[in-house]
Structure formats: C-alpha cells, structure tokens
Design an enzyme around this catalytic site. Sequence first.
Site, PDB file in Angstrom:
ATOM      1  N   LEU A   1       0.399  -0.837   0.161  1.00  0.00           N
ATOM      2  CA  LEU A   1       0.182  -0.244  -0.068  1.00  0.00           C
ATOM      3  C   LEU A   1       0.600   0.949   0.339  1.00  0.00           C
ATOM      4  CD1 LEU A   1      -2.680   0.653  -0.110  1.00  0.00           C
ATOM      5  CD2 LEU A   1      -2.842   0.499   2.677  1.00  0.00           C
ATOM      6  N   ALA A   2       2.086   1.221   0.533  1.00  0.00           N
ATOM      7  CA  ALA A   2       2.367   2.760   0.956  1.00  0.00           C
ATOM      8  C   ALA A   2       4.293   2.063   1.786  1.00  0.00           C
ATOM      9  CB  ALA A   2       2.689   3.253   2.267  1.00  0.00           C
ATOM     10  N   SER A   3       4.888   3.237   1.230  1.00  0.00           N
ATOM     11  CA  SER A   3       6.717   2.047   1.132  1.00  0.00           C
ATOM     12  C   SER A   3       7.671   2.844   2.000  1.00  0.00           C
ATOM     13  CB  SER A   3       7.387   1.089  -0.154  1.00  0.00           C
ATOM     14  OG  SER A   3       8.436   0.399   0.020  1.00  0.00           O
TER      15      SER A   3
ATOM     16  N   SER B   1      10.910   4.623   4.582  1.00  0.00           N
ATOM     17  CA  SER B   1      12.553   4.571   4.371  1.00  0.00           C
ATOM     18  C   SER B   1      12.797   3.266   4.866  1.00  0.00           C
ATOM     19  CB  SER B   1      13.368   5.591   4.751  1.00  0.00           C
ATOM     20  OG  SER B   1      12.322   5.837   6.520  1.00  0.00           O
ATOM     21  N   VAL B   2      12.177   2.362   6.241  1.00  0.00           N
ATOM     22  CA  VAL B   2      12.172   1.637   7.238  1.00  0.00           C
ATOM     23  C   VAL B   2      11.534   0.798   7.281  1.00  0.00           C
ATOM     24  CG1 VAL B   2      12.088   1.110   9.792  1.00  0.00           C
ATOM     25  CG2 VAL B   2      13.105   3.269   8.816  1.00  0.00           C
ATOM     26  N   ALA B   3      10.467   0.399   6.687  1.00  0.00           N
ATOM     27  CA  ALA B   3       9.816  -0.722   6.059  1.00  0.00           C
ATOM     28  C   ALA B   3       8.732  -0.205   4.743  1.00  0.00           C
ATOM     29  CB  ALA B   3       8.296  -0.507   8.094  1.00  0.00           C
ATOM     30  N   GLN B   4       8.181  -1.619   4.739  1.00  0.00           N
ATOM     31  CA  GLN B   4       6.209  -1.123   3.475  1.00  0.00           C
ATOM     32  C   GLN B   4       5.171  -1.539   4.722  1.00  0.00           C
ATOM     33  OE1 GLN B   4       8.229  -3.117   0.412  1.00  0.00           O
ATOM     34  NE2 GLN B   4       7.125  -4.535   1.093  1.00  0.00           N
ATOM     35  N   VAL B   5       3.937  -1.279   3.774  1.00  0.00           N
ATOM     36  CA  VAL B   5       2.585  -1.547   4.309  1.00  0.00           C
ATOM     37  C   VAL B   5       1.877  -2.222   3.336  1.00  0.00           C
ATOM     38  CG1 VAL B   5       1.022  -0.369   5.034  1.00  0.00           C
ATOM     39  CG2 VAL B   5       3.305   0.654   5.805  1.00  0.00           C
TER      40      VAL B   5
ATOM     41  N   ASP C   1       8.018  12.989  14.230  1.00  0.00           N
ATOM     42  CA  ASP C   1       8.232  12.461  12.970  1.00  0.00           C
ATOM     43  C   ASP C   1       7.002  12.597  12.083  1.00  0.00           C
ATOM     44  OD1 ASP C   1       9.660  11.367  10.860  1.00  0.00           O
ATOM     45  OD2 ASP C   1       9.227   9.427  10.473  1.00  0.00           O
TER      46      ASP C   1
END
Length: 534
Positions: A131-133, A135-139, A288
């Site tokens: 769904l989104a990506s 710097s640290v993780a993707q969803v 953040d």
Amino acid sequence: MKLLAVRRLLRIQRVVIRYRLDDLLFALPLPWFLRITRFGMPWRWLPRKRLELSRGAALRLALQDLGPIFIKFGQLLSTRRDLLPEDIADELMLLQDRVPPFDPQQAVKLIEEQLGKTISEVFSRFDVEPLASASVAQVHSAQLRTGEEVVVKVVRPGLKPIIGQDLAWLFLLARWAEKFSADARLLHPVDVVADYEKTIYDELDLLREAANSSQLRRNFEDSDMLYVPQVYWDWCRPKVLVMERIYGIQVTDLATLADQRTDMKLLAERGVEIFFTQVFRDSFFHADMHPGNIFISTVAPWSPKYIAIDCGIVGSLTPEDQDYLARNLFAFFKRDYRRVAQLHIDSGWVPAETKLNEFEAAIRTVCEPIFEKPLKDISFGQVLMRLFQTARRFNMEVQPQLVLLQKTLLNIEGLGRQLYPDLDLWTTAQPFLERWMRERMSPKNLFHNVQSQVEQLPHLANMTRDLLERMSQPHARDPSPPWRQPNERRLVRVVGGVLLAGGATLAATGGAIDTLAAWPAWVMLAAGLYLVAR
C-alpha cells in the site's frame, strides 16, 4: 567494522558521481575555498555524458540508493518548500511514502516467520502489493479473520549494517568537528549523533512503535483534534505491526481538501494546538510528522480532524525541560527579552559571566522583526541563521535532548505554511500556553504535587536517617562529631533550629508546591529535626 565503513564511503562516493550531486553542490553560491575543491575531484577531469534526469529526480534517486538515514534527511527537506526550489521539493515529497518497495514475497516470508503462522491462518485477505513504502518499512493492506480492516507493516531486511556504517561516519565527522571547531563544540555534535543513533535503532523495533501508538491514542482519546488508529497487539512482533486501517486525505493534498471545503484556517490552528498539547500537557510528542504520516479525516470538514500514523519516533521532555521551555516561550510571547536572557543564563546555556544587557539586546534584534507577521512573511531560515550567529557570539550551547523537538518544530512550521500561509503562529500558540500555565498552577495540580511529595517523605526520611547515622558513627581515628563535643552542643541545636525554621518558611511560601524547591524544604526540615533531637 572499519573496513565496512570504508566500503560504505566508497559507495556514497559512487552514488554522488553517478547522479552528479557535485554539480548541484557547486551550483550554489559557495565560498571560494570550497569552490576550488572541484579541481581536486578526479572524476570531474573526464568528459561525462549528459544526465537524463532533472536535478530533483537525481537528488531523490541518490537519497533512495543511499539508504534510510539519507531518505529521512530528504523527508525533512521535503516539508520546507519555502527553502527549496519547487521542482526539488516535488521530487523529495515522493520519499515520504513512495520509496521503491522490496520483494513482496520476502515480506510475506518475514511476516510468517514473525507471527509463527501462515498468512491464511491470520488474515482472510492479504494484499501482496504494498500500500505504501518508506525508508524503514513497507505496508500491506489486509483483513483479519475477525473481520477488521488492517494494515500490516513489515521492516525492510538488512537495514542494520547500512545504518551502522553511516552512523560510524557521522560519529567520525562529529568528533572531527568538535576537535577542530569551537563553534561546532557549542552544538555538541557527538551527543546529537548519539541521540539519533538511539532514535533510528528504536524505529526498527515495531513493538516500540506499537507502544508509542497506544500511548498517543490514549492521550487523545475522545479528542476532536487528533485520531490515532488502534493497535492489534496479538499480531505485533519486533518486525511486524498490525493496526487499524485508516481512510483519510493526505495533508498535502490541498486540492482534495479544498474540494470538500475543509476549514484550512482551523486545520492549521489545530495542528499547532496538537503540537503544544503533546509537548506540554503530555510530554510525549510525535517526532516524525512529515506529510506522509499525517492525514485528514473526511468526516466533518468544517471541523477537521488529524489522523496520525507511524509513531516510531517520539520525543519526551523532563519536567525541568518543560518548565524551562514554558517560561522561555511565555516570556518570548510577552516580548520580555530580558527574562528570556536571564533564563538562558540561569539554566547554564550561556556562561554565567554573560552581560545580561548585551544578551537581551541581541535576542531582541533577532526576534522582534518576526512578530505580528503571518507565517508566509517569516523566513525561519534567516531567523535560525541569525540565532546561530548570536549563539556563537555568546558561547550559547545547543541542548541535544531538544534536537527532536527542534526537528518537529520544523515539520510543523512547514506543514502550517502549506495549509494556511496567513497563519499567525504566535497568536495561535500564545493562548494555549497561557492556559497551560494557569492549569499548571490550579488548586487541583497544586494538591497533586503536594500529594506526590508527601508520598516520597518516608523514602526521603529513611535516606536522611541513614546518611546522618553514618555520619554519627565515623572511623575510630576520626574526630568526634560536633554533637559529641560538649562545647559544640549548643551550636548544633542552633543550626538545627535554623534548618527547621528555614524549611518551614520555604514550604509555607511555596516550596512544598513548586517541584524545583520541594526537596530542599523537606531536607532542611528533616535535617533540622534530627540535629535538635540529637
């Protein structure tokens, strides 16, 4: 580790050469001693093909290739459209949630390893395409077996070695800066990098993010300003986070917000109030807040509500820092520059020998021009530069524990500028701060503080008794304590009486209420009572 760090430096150099970042650097108005360094770069001696990328795209791709620390730097820059050319700002915005994803099958494998179950055992639906990506993780979006719509966040593999190598170079640069530059020593760069190291590694632990999200949700439960999605703890692990899926408009999608007739002025004002509420009421703030983590609810656009996600980085302040900031801001809003200067000296941020009148005049010169102006007319870049010049003149030190707060302020100001450029930041913030100060001194809070101090009395009494008992039983070769010398007994009783009187006076005049003065009052009372009794 040293060999890996050298390899990382060569990697950074290759990326700089590949994307012609040196051309972007030398296009800036640099001092002559920096401009001549171009002649010492061997790759500039050879003819190079024309780069078929815009400067913004080249910078974005370079930051993507260099990894999470560089991507986060690009995210921070993307919120400051007032400081960047439009083409570069547009490209850097893609770093907020459009970083190229890693292999979805690798994500599925990692999720199953962390949960100890197959995807089909946990989710009735799981979308393999991210769904989104970032710097640290993707969803990935999914649906639990119990029917709830959720998102599944999974940490990118192989980040720790890259982060460790980048931090090694940051520490080296910070140590060099402290060694060779007096100005740099005022900024405490090594402490700043150490704080960032803790922050970035904490962000890799999704259980910590889940705990932060739960705390922030609890702090704003039933709030009409901010909503934080629910965490599903049964399915959270160090590298996997499952939480409620939210539906909203990204805060930078101004066209959609305008189409639904969002009250942009109220939206901007609520953003400022949310920030001050987190900092001063809760001492727990989302640190953040780039636009990729902030959405606006589509319900009731006339009373807009923020939705916050990604609480991997949060900040908190000690009571002393809270009190210091509140007093400074309060004096600042009142344009009491003498009070601001005195607080800086009292806190030790500037040397005690600083001339108060000169420091007051310097602060007034920097701050007075920004009052009574809308946000669009204030150049915070220039203000920060002049404040730094003032800091150098008076040897003012930057406090590393406030770096996250300063970063968040930059994000908030950048968002406010986009949402409602005519927002008067000071007029919006001042009433909240005054209300907070009144509530802090309300009878309810004062009673709570007294109660907290009373609860500590048994522990403090035990500590005082143990200390004085140790003093009353010295080594055999030591001289006798005063209360065992007949000629000194009267003096000891007098000292005890003075301590009792002083402690009682301090408590009666507010020492039992004011957090900073409470401990001396109780120590004086306990010590005085003990000496008189002896």
